[in-house]
Design an enzyme around this catalytic site. Sequence first.
Site, PDB file in Angstrom:
ATOM      1  N   SER A  52       0.839  -1.196   0.000  1.00  0.00           N
ATOM      2  CA  SER A  52       0.000   0.000   0.000  1.00  0.00           C
ATOM      3  C   SER A  52       0.876   1.248   0.000  1.00  0.00           C
ATOM      4  O   SER A  52       1.636   1.491   0.932  1.00  0.00           O
ATOM      5  CB  SER A  52      -0.905   0.010   1.234  1.00  0.00           C
ATOM      6  OG  SER A  52      -1.494   1.285   1.354  1.00  0.00           O
ATOM      7  N   HIS A  89      -1.070  -1.194  -4.384  1.00  0.00           N
ATOM      8  CA  HIS A  89      -2.349  -0.857  -3.762  1.00  0.00           C
ATOM      9  C   HIS A  89      -2.413   0.650  -3.505  1.00  0.00           C
ATOM     10  O   HIS A  89      -1.531   1.225  -2.867  1.00  0.00           O
ATOM     11  CB  HIS A  89      -2.475  -1.635  -2.446  1.00  0.00           C
ATOM     12  CG  HIS A  89      -3.800  -1.505  -1.778  1.00  0.00           C
ATOM     13  ND1 HIS A  89      -4.911  -2.242  -2.147  1.00  0.00           N
ATOM     14  CD2 HIS A  89      -4.205  -0.726  -0.739  1.00  0.00           C
ATOM     15  CE1 HIS A  89      -5.928  -1.926  -1.370  1.00  0.00           C
ATOM     16  NE2 HIS A  89      -5.529  -0.992  -0.503  1.00  0.00           N
ATOM     17  N   ASP A 128      -4.777   3.723  -2.027  1.00  0.00           N
ATOM     18  CA  ASP A 128      -5.915   4.011  -1.155  1.00  0.00           C
ATOM     19  C   ASP A 128      -6.450   5.412  -1.391  1.00  0.00           C
ATOM     20  O   ASP A 128      -5.756   6.397  -1.130  1.00  0.00           O
ATOM     21  CB  ASP A 128      -5.475   3.903   0.309  1.00  0.00           C
ATOM     22  CG  ASP A 128      -5.201   2.473   0.710  1.00  0.00           C
ATOM     23  OD1 ASP A 128      -6.126   1.655   0.624  1.00  0.00           O
ATOM     24  OD2 ASP A 128      -4.047   2.172   1.096  1.00  0.00           O
ATOM     25  N   HIS A 156      -8.265   1.166  -4.218  1.00  0.00           N
ATOM     26  CA  HIS A 156      -9.238   0.895  -3.146  1.00  0.00           C
ATOM     27  C   HIS A 156      -9.951   2.199  -2.809  1.00  0.00           C
ATOM     28  O   HIS A 156      -9.360   3.090  -2.205  1.00  0.00           O
ATOM     29  CB  HIS A 156      -8.438   0.334  -1.949  1.00  0.00           C
ATOM     30  CG  HIS A 156      -9.247   0.111  -0.709  1.00  0.00           C
ATOM     31  ND1 HIS A 156      -8.643  -0.120   0.515  1.00  0.00           N
ATOM     32  CD2 HIS A 156     -10.584   0.074  -0.478  1.00  0.00           C
ATOM     33  CE1 HIS A 156      -9.588  -0.287   1.432  1.00  0.00           C
ATOM     34  NE2 HIS A 156     -10.768  -0.170   0.865  1.00  0.00           N
ATOM     35  N   MET A 163     -11.442  -5.993   5.065  1.00  0.00           N
ATOM     36  CA  MET A 163     -10.604  -5.118   5.884  1.00  0.00           C
ATOM     37  C   MET A 163     -10.294  -5.829   7.197  1.00  0.00           C
ATOM     38  O   MET A 163     -11.206  -6.320   7.867  1.00  0.00           O
ATOM     39  CB  MET A 163     -11.320  -3.797   6.188  1.00  0.00           C
ATOM     40  CG  MET A 163     -11.512  -2.846   5.010  1.00  0.00           C
ATOM     41  SD  MET A 163     -10.004  -2.294   4.185  1.00  0.00           S
ATOM     42  CE  MET A 163      -9.046  -1.606   5.541  1.00  0.00           C
ATOM     43  N   GLY A 165      -9.210   3.617   6.848  1.00  0.00           N
ATOM     44  CA  GLY A 165      -8.944   5.029   7.103  1.00  0.00           C
ATOM     45  C   GLY A 165      -7.489   5.364   7.384  1.00  0.00           C
ATOM     46  O   GLY A 165      -7.038   6.449   7.041  1.00  0.00           O
ATOM     47  N   PHE A 166      -6.778   4.438   8.002  1.00  0.00           N
ATOM     48  CA  PHE A 166      -5.386   4.728   8.375  1.00  0.00           C
ATOM     49  C   PHE A 166      -4.500   3.505   8.213  1.00  0.00           C
ATOM     50  O   PHE A 166      -4.949   2.389   8.475  1.00  0.00           O
ATOM     51  CB  PHE A 166      -5.313   5.197   9.839  1.00  0.00           C
ATOM     52  CG  PHE A 166      -6.103   6.444  10.099  1.00  0.00           C
ATOM     53  CD1 PHE A 166      -5.522   7.694   9.916  1.00  0.00           C
ATOM     54  CD2 PHE A 166      -7.424   6.369  10.487  1.00  0.00           C
ATOM     55  CE1 PHE A 166      -6.260   8.856  10.133  1.00  0.00           C
ATOM     56  CE2 PHE A 166      -8.181   7.521  10.700  1.00  0.00           C
ATOM     57  CZ  PHE A 166      -7.591   8.775  10.525  1.00  0.00           C
ATOM     58  N   GLY A 167      -3.254   3.746   7.831  1.00  0.00           N
ATOM     59  CA  GLY A 167      -2.265   2.684   7.843  1.00  0.00           C
ATOM     60  C   GLY A 167      -1.734   2.507   9.249  1.00  0.00           C
ATOM     61  O   GLY A 167      -2.021   3.314  10.148  1.00  0.00           O
ATOM     62  N   GLY A 168      -0.982   1.438   9.466  1.00  0.00           N
ATOM     63  CA  GLY A 168      -0.279   1.254  10.731  1.00  0.00           C
ATOM     64  C   GLY A 168      -1.122   0.786  11.895  1.00  0.00           C
ATOM     65  O   GLY A 168      -0.696   0.863  13.046  1.00  0.00           O
ATOM     66  N   ASP A 172      -6.694  -6.523   3.879  1.00  0.00           N
ATOM     67  CA  ASP A 172      -6.082  -5.191   3.956  1.00  0.00           C
ATOM     68  C   ASP A 172      -6.107  -4.665   5.385  1.00  0.00           C
ATOM     69  O   ASP A 172      -7.181  -4.475   5.958  1.00  0.00           O
ATOM     70  CB  ASP A 172      -6.874  -4.253   3.028  1.00  0.00           C
ATOM     71  CG  ASP A 172      -6.250  -2.872   2.910  1.00  0.00           C
ATOM     72  OD1 ASP A 172      -5.184  -2.633   3.493  1.00  0.00           O
ATOM     73  OD2 ASP A 172      -6.860  -2.043   2.211  1.00  0.00           O
ATOM     74  N   GLY A 173      -4.896  -4.425   5.940  1.00  0.00           N
ATOM     75  CA  GLY A 173      -4.794  -3.791   7.253  1.00  0.00           C
ATOM     76  C   GLY A 173      -4.003  -4.615   8.255  1.00  0.00           C
ATOM     77  O   GLY A 173      -4.397  -5.732   8.600  1.00  0.00           O
ATOM     78  N   GLY A 174      -2.853  -4.090   8.647  1.00  0.00           N
ATOM     79  CA  GLY A 174      -2.057  -4.773   9.667  1.00  0.00           C
ATOM     80  C   GLY A 174      -1.451  -6.091   9.219  1.00  0.00           C
ATOM     81  O   GLY A 174      -1.098  -6.932  10.043  1.00  0.00           O
ATOM     82  N   GLY A 184       1.125  -2.286   3.985  1.00  0.00           N
ATOM     83  CA  GLY A 184       1.688  -0.940   3.930  1.00  0.00           C
ATOM     84  C   GLY A 184       2.900  -0.815   4.820  1.00  0.00           C
ATOM     85  O   GLY A 184       4.045  -0.920   4.385  1.00  0.00           O
ATOM     86  N   SER A 185       2.641  -0.627   6.122  1.00  0.00           N
ATOM     87  CA  SER A 185       3.726  -0.387   7.077  1.00  0.00           C
ATOM     88  C   SER A 185       4.751  -1.508   7.086  1.00  0.00           C
ATOM     89  O   SER A 185       5.956  -1.251   7.123  1.00  0.00           O
ATOM     90  CB  SER A 185       3.160  -0.235   8.490  1.00  0.00           C
ATOM     91  OG  SER A 185       2.074   0.645   8.470  1.00  0.00           O
TER      92      SER A 185
HETATM   93  C1  DX5 Z   1      -6.382   1.495   5.385  1.00  0.00           C
HETATM   94  C2  DX5 Z   1      -5.939   1.194   4.002  1.00  0.00           C
HETATM   95  C3  DX5 Z   1      -4.803   0.235   3.929  1.00  0.00           C
HETATM   96  C4  DX5 Z   1      -3.552   0.676   4.616  1.00  0.00           C
HETATM   97  C5  DX5 Z   1      -2.809  -0.549   5.044  1.00  0.00           C
HETATM   98  O1  DX5 Z   1      -7.598   2.125   5.358  1.00  0.00           O
HETATM   99  O2  DX5 Z   1      -6.989   0.650   3.235  1.00  0.00           O
HETATM  100  O3  DX5 Z   1      -4.543  -0.158   2.596  1.00  0.00           O
HETATM  101  O4  DX5 Z   1      -2.739   1.476   3.808  1.00  0.00           O
HETATM  102  O5  DX5 Z   1      -1.712  -0.171   5.795  1.00  0.00           O
HETATM  103  P1  DX5 Z   1      -1.050  -1.129   6.879  1.00  0.00           P
HETATM  104  O6  DX5 Z   1      -0.540  -2.350   6.148  1.00  0.00           O
HETATM  105  O7  DX5 Z   1       0.020  -0.293   7.464  1.00  0.00           O
HETATM  106  O8  DX5 Z   1      -2.119  -1.509   7.862  1.00  0.00           O
HETATM  107 ZN    ZN Z   2      -6.488  -0.248   1.215  1.00  0.00          ZN
END
Ligand code: DX5
Ligand code: ZN
Length: 219
Positions: free
Chosen positions: A8, A32, A34, A65, A140, A145-148, A178-180, A200-201
């Site tokens: 991401s 990916h 976002d 996404h 999800m 809404g947020f990465g990390g 998607d997520g964590g 992502g992270s």
């Molecule tokens: C969150 C996004 C994700 C996010 C994932 O709303 O849809 O795609 O970037 O980031 P990580 O892998 O850090 O959870």
């Molecule tokens: Zn995403």
Amino acid sequence: MQLHIAPSLLAADFMHLADEVKMLNASADLIHLDVMDGSLVPNLSFGFSVIEPLAKMATIPCDVHLMIVHPEKYFKRFVDAGADYLSFHLEAARKARRSPAKMLREIKGYGAKAGLAINPDMPVEEVFPYLDDADFILIMSVFAGFGGQKFIEATFDRVKALKAEIDRRGLNTQIEIDGGVGAANAAELGRCGATMLVAGSSVFKSADPAATIAALRGE
Ligand code: DX5
Ligand code: ZN
């Protein structure tokens, strides 16, 4: 099936996006992207002006996404901008009182792979009516809404239930998570039936993103 890894870009270094895309071209399966509008989710990200040049440079598919209200207003523009995979939230379709099945078919009509996304508090059975029309379901594993954020463990059972229904009906619908996502859960997600993992992270904050992508894929 081998896991496809979709890093991401939200977690990338935005001062060096071209370098990040080069690295992903050589190591990842998808990119990916976002898109957030501050309305469906409490955050803003980027749109066409970032995606269009980036997609031109990408040699692997772009997975967009949409975390926006009224996603159907923008399907054509995102495909024109370079989306090869395009997903929207079932929550957004419900808010707009639109038919998710029709929306999925519209995306496919533009030549992209169509995905339906759900947040962790949406029962997974809610996507079952759309499995024939969706190329992929995006589950999800954190609230959009947020990465990390921290991976929600209940995701494993949701993936298993979805995979069982896909197999029962003899479909080929792909499952994206998607997520964590990271080393602690990637292999188990694959065993549960996931085929595409967004990360992502865990990728961009690692010392060697390309090696991390390979490790997530199980190489
Ligand atoms: C969150 C996004 C994700 C996010 C994932 O709303 O849809 O795609 O970037 O980031 P990580 O892998 O850090 O959870
Ligand atoms: Zn995403």
